[in-house]
Design an enzyme around this catalytic site. Structure first.
Site, mmCIF file in Angstrom:
data_model
loop_
_atom_site.group_PDB
_atom_site.id
_atom_site.type_symbol
_atom_site.label_atom_id
_atom_site.label_comp_id
_atom_site.label_asym_id
_atom_site.label_seq_id
_atom_site.Cartn_x
_atom_site.Cartn_y
_atom_site.Cartn_z
ATOM 1 N N HIS A 105 38.414 39.065 40.514
ATOM 2 C CA HIS A 105 39.272 39.585 39.374
ATOM 3 C C HIS A 105 38.093 40.479 38.857
ATOM 4 O O HIS A 105 37.207 40.838 38.763
ATOM 5 C CB HIS A 105 39.431 38.323 38.672
ATOM 6 C CG HIS A 105 38.376 37.567 37.757
ATOM 7 N ND1 HIS A 105 37.492 36.730 38.423
ATOM 8 C CD2 HIS A 105 37.679 37.799 36.585
ATOM 9 C CE1 HIS A 105 36.442 36.236 37.833
ATOM 10 N NE2 HIS A 105 36.773 36.898 36.498
ATOM 11 N N HIS B 25 36.628 41.257 34.853
ATOM 12 C CA HIS B 25 36.520 40.653 33.846
ATOM 13 C C HIS B 25 36.236 41.736 32.837
ATOM 14 O O HIS B 25 35.214 42.609 32.948
ATOM 15 C CB HIS B 25 35.213 40.003 34.046
ATOM 16 C CG HIS B 25 34.506 39.342 32.597
ATOM 17 N ND1 HIS B 25 34.624 38.090 32.169
ATOM 18 C CD2 HIS B 25 33.832 40.098 31.730
ATOM 19 C CE1 HIS B 25 34.291 37.707 30.843
ATOM 20 N NE2 HIS B 25 33.711 38.891 30.663
HETATM 21 ZN ZN LIG Z 1 36.129 36.662 32.704
#
Ligand SMILES: [Zn+2]
Length: 216
Positions: free
Chosen positions: A173, A175
């Site tokens: 992912h 951030h």
């Molecule tokens: Zn995060």
């Protein structure tokens, strides 16, 4: 079908809010009463925080136009990073390894780390300083996933990196966090931001929803 799924999701969000906050009926800071009309998106966000009008925000989503990603963690409501911690206003976007990340705002690259291997440390990141001294930080990039170098001048929407799973990611992912001027090093102080090129996000993006990057 879609609306019933959204209704179920809203109920789940409310249960999460109840468990997190006690969900007092008279608490005006909580999101239940602030659901955005016609969008079925629960307006989350941190209590007592002022969010800039999303329609005129200087920020755009950190990925190319036409692409859509799920927010897995956001600010305070539902699934969130932390209250009053450095990453209070960070947003996580679930992205497979190797997806293109773009600049949310123009600026100068002040830090690049791309030596990390996915699943290991260090945390790869690109940090871009904006004209007002704030920083946009794009983390967990894949190995050699920085498409820019320190000192580069970056336009809004420019390709700057490739998503990954380095550092404390846990799963692939992005951030994303904007931090106050001064030092961009952890523990920094994060700033709430909204995005102008997607669906309504009065109190920034809500965890559990997908956001498509529109033209801007
Ligand atoms: Zn995060």
């Amino acid at each position: 079908m879609k609306s019933s799924a959204n209704t179920i999701f809203a109920m789940i969000m409310c249960l999460l809010l109840i468990s997190s906050y006690g969900c007092k009926k008279d608490d005006k800071d909580l999101s239940a009463k602030e659901a955005i009309e016609n969008e079925n998106v629960v307006a989350v966000g941190c209590p007592k925080t002022e969010y800039r009008d999303w329609k005129t925000s200087e920020y755009v989503l950190p990925y190319p136009m036409g692409q859509s990603y799920m927010v897995t963690l956001s600010h305070c409501g539902g699934s969130f990073h932390s209250i009053d911690g450095p990453d209070q206003f960070a947003v996580d976007f679930a992205m497979d390894i190797g997806q293109t990340i773009t600049a949310v705002r123009e600026g100068i690259v002040v830090h690049v780390e791309e030596s990390g291997i996915d699943g290991e440390f260090p945390n790869n990141l690109v940090v871009i300083e904006h004209e007002d001294g704030t920083f946009a930080q794009y983390m967990h990039l894949t190995q050699n996933g920085a498409l820019v170098e320190k000192g580069d001048k970056i336009e809004q929407g420019q390709n700057i990196g490739l998503s990954g799973n380095t550092g404390l990611a846990g799963f692939p992912h992005l951030h994303f966090v904007v931090t106050e001027k001064g030092s961009f090093h952890y523990p920094y102080t994060s700033i709430p931001v909204t995005f102008r090129n997607t669906s309504p996000n009065e109190r920034s993006l809500a965890a559990g929803y997908r956001y498509t990057a529109f033209d801007y």
